[in-house]
Design a protein around this motif. Structure first.
Motif, short mmCIF file in Angstrom:
data_model
loop_
_atom_site.label_atom_id
_atom_site.label_comp_id
_atom_site.label_asym_id
_atom_site.label_seq_id
_atom_site.Cartn_x
_atom_site.Cartn_y
_atom_site.Cartn_z
N VAL A 9 0.63 -1.16 -0.15
CA VAL A 9 0.34 -0.41 0.28
C VAL A 9 1.08 1.36 0.02
CG1 VAL A 9 -1.65 1.01 1.34
CG2 VAL A 9 -1.83 -0.73 1.57
N SER A 10 1.96 1.55 0.44
CA SER A 10 2.69 2.31 0.66
C SER A 10 3.65 2.76 -0.19
CB SER A 10 3.43 2.60 1.84
OG SER A 10 4.09 1.65 1.88
N LEU A 11 3.89 1.46 -0.97
CA LEU A 11 4.46 1.72 -2.75
C LEU A 11 3.79 2.25 -3.61
CD1 LEU A 11 7.61 1.23 -4.11
CD2 LEU A 11 6.14 -0.81 -4.56
N LEU A 12 2.67 1.59 -3.72
CA LEU A 12 1.50 1.85 -4.78
C LEU A 12 0.91 3.35 -3.85
CD1 LEU A 12 -0.66 1.29 -6.79
CD2 LEU A 12 -2.87 1.19 -5.04
N VAL A 13 0.91 4.25 -2.66
CA VAL A 13 0.64 5.93 -3.15
C VAL A 13 1.58 6.16 -2.76
CG1 VAL A 13 0.82 6.81 -1.13
CG2 VAL A 13 -0.68 5.36 -0.83
N HIS A 14 3.49 5.93 -3.26
CA HIS A 14 4.47 6.73 -2.92
C HIS A 14 4.58 6.55 -4.64
CE1 HIS A 14 8.62 8.13 -2.12
NE2 HIS A 14 9.20 6.69 -2.90
N ILE A 15 4.53 5.87 -5.44
CA ILE A 15 4.54 5.75 -6.93
C ILE A 15 3.40 6.80 -7.06
CG2 ILE A 15 3.74 4.64 -9.53
CD1 ILE A 15 5.56 1.46 -7.59
N LEU A 16 2.15 6.67 -6.55
CA LEU A 16 1.13 7.13 -8.04
C LEU A 16 1.23 9.09 -7.35
CD1 LEU A 16 -1.76 5.61 -6.75
CD2 LEU A 16 -1.22 6.02 -8.86
N SER A 17 2.40 8.92 -6.15
CA SER A 17 2.26 10.11 -5.66
C SER A 17 3.84 10.79 -6.25
CB SER A 17 2.74 10.83 -4.12
OG SER A 17 4.19 10.37 -3.91
N ASN A 18 4.43 10.30 -7.17
CA ASN A 18 5.96 10.69 -7.78
C ASN A 18 5.91 10.45 -9.62
OD1 ASN A 18 7.90 11.38 -5.60
ND2 ASN A 18 7.21 9.80 -4.53
N ILE A 19 5.42 9.77 -10.14
CA ILE A 19 5.12 9.20 -11.17
C ILE A 19 5.41 10.42 -11.98
CG2 ILE A 19 2.21 8.60 -11.67
CD1 ILE A 19 5.50 6.86 -12.78
N THR A 20 4.40 11.47 -11.65
CA THR A 20 4.48 12.80 -12.50
C THR A 20 5.74 13.56 -12.71
OG1 THR A 20 1.78 13.26 -12.41
CG2 THR A 20 3.39 14.45 -13.39
N PRO A 21 6.66 13.79 -11.60
CA PRO A 21 7.48 14.21 -11.17
C PRO A 21 8.42 13.40 -11.29
CG PRO A 21 6.76 14.62 -9.23
CD PRO A 21 5.80 13.57 -10.00
N LEU A 22 9.02 12.14 -12.03
CA LEU A 22 10.46 11.05 -12.22
C LEU A 22 9.26 11.54 -14.14
CD1 LEU A 22 12.07 8.29 -12.68
CD2 LEU A 22 10.19 7.12 -12.53
N ARG A 23 7.91 10.89 -14.24
CA ARG A 23 8.19 11.92 -16.05
C ARG A 23 8.61 12.52 -16.43
NH1 ARG A 23 4.69 14.28 -18.13
NH2 ARG A 23 3.36 14.16 -16.19
N ILE A 24 8.28 14.14 -15.62
CA ILE A 24 9.06 15.23 -15.94
C ILE A 24 10.45 14.76 -16.14
CG2 ILE A 24 9.28 17.66 -15.58
CD1 ILE A 24 5.92 16.84 -14.49
N ALA A 25 11.08 14.65 -14.90
CA ALA A 25 12.51 14.13 -15.23
C ALA A 25 13.09 13.67 -16.15
CB ALA A 25 12.50 13.85 -13.50
N LEU A 26 12.28 12.71 -16.39
CA LEU A 26 12.95 11.85 -17.55
C LEU A 26 12.83 12.58 -19.18
CD1 LEU A 26 12.13 8.19 -16.18
CD2 LEU A 26 14.25 9.14 -16.25
N GLY A 27 12.22 13.58 -18.96
CA GLY A 27 11.45 13.67 -20.12
C GLY A 27 10.31 13.49 -21.08
#
Length: 183
Positions: A129-147
């Motif tokens: 559950v905490s991994l899902l929350v962490h991925i959901l909350s961080n996917i947009t910044p990761l996508r942006i950082a990777l271009g």
């Protein structure tokens, strides 16, 4: 530093998917545990997670210092920032429990854990559950950082795949718990 963190995060996600699928197969009894390649993969994953944590701590400290210098913290506006940090902190504790719980032994080619009781099951479900929350909350910044361009469908597809994989991982923990009770 953020770019390196994004690259490390992408590597963590790739290794995590492999770890999750292979570990799930071990838990449900489809493959034997105690594989040295899987152990090496898990160690590399832990090292990358450690680097990710150190970078995250550094970036968090930098942010807190900047907030103190400016005299404004914008707590309400930065809730997502704190969700990312707290879900990562929770995840660190649950990963430590995961390593402790799944640090078993191979006896005559059969992989055994020390104990997998109700508390172990609960901690592993909470890790998912905490991994899902962490991925959901961080996917947009990761996508942006990777271009990656802003493609809502890609993000949604990626989240859907991770959600299904995490659901299957949670189910594998439950199956293993039931198998542990029977044995």
């Amino acid at each position: 530093m953020r770019k390196w963190n994004a690259i490390i995060t992408a590597m963590i996600l790739l290794l995590f998917v492999i770890h999750m699928i292979w570990g799930g197969l071990i838990l449900i009894g489809s493959v034997q545990g105690g594989n040295s390649f899987f152990s090496c993969l898990s160690t590399i994953l832990l090292i990358l997670i450690g680097i990710h944590v150190l970078i995250g701590v550094k970036l968090t400290i930098d942010t807190v210092i900047a907030q103190k210098k400016s005299g404004v913290s914008y707590r309400k506006e930065n809730r997502l920032f704190y969700i990312r940090r707290f879900s990562g902190l929770a995840l660190m504790f649950f990963i430590a429990a995961h390593v402790f719980i799944f640090n078993g032994k191979t006896v005559n080619g059969v992989y055994f854990l020390h104990v997998f009781d109700v508390m172990a099951l609960i901690s592993q479900i909470l890790m998912v559950v905490s991994l899902l929350v962490h991925i959901l909350s961080n996917i947009t910044p990761l996508r942006i950082a990777l271009g990656f361009k802003d493609k809502g469908e890609f993000r949604t597809d990626l989240l859907f795949i991770f959600s299904i994989l995490l659901l299957l991982a949670g189910m594998a923990f439950v199956v293993y718990f039931i198998r542990w009770l029977i044995i």
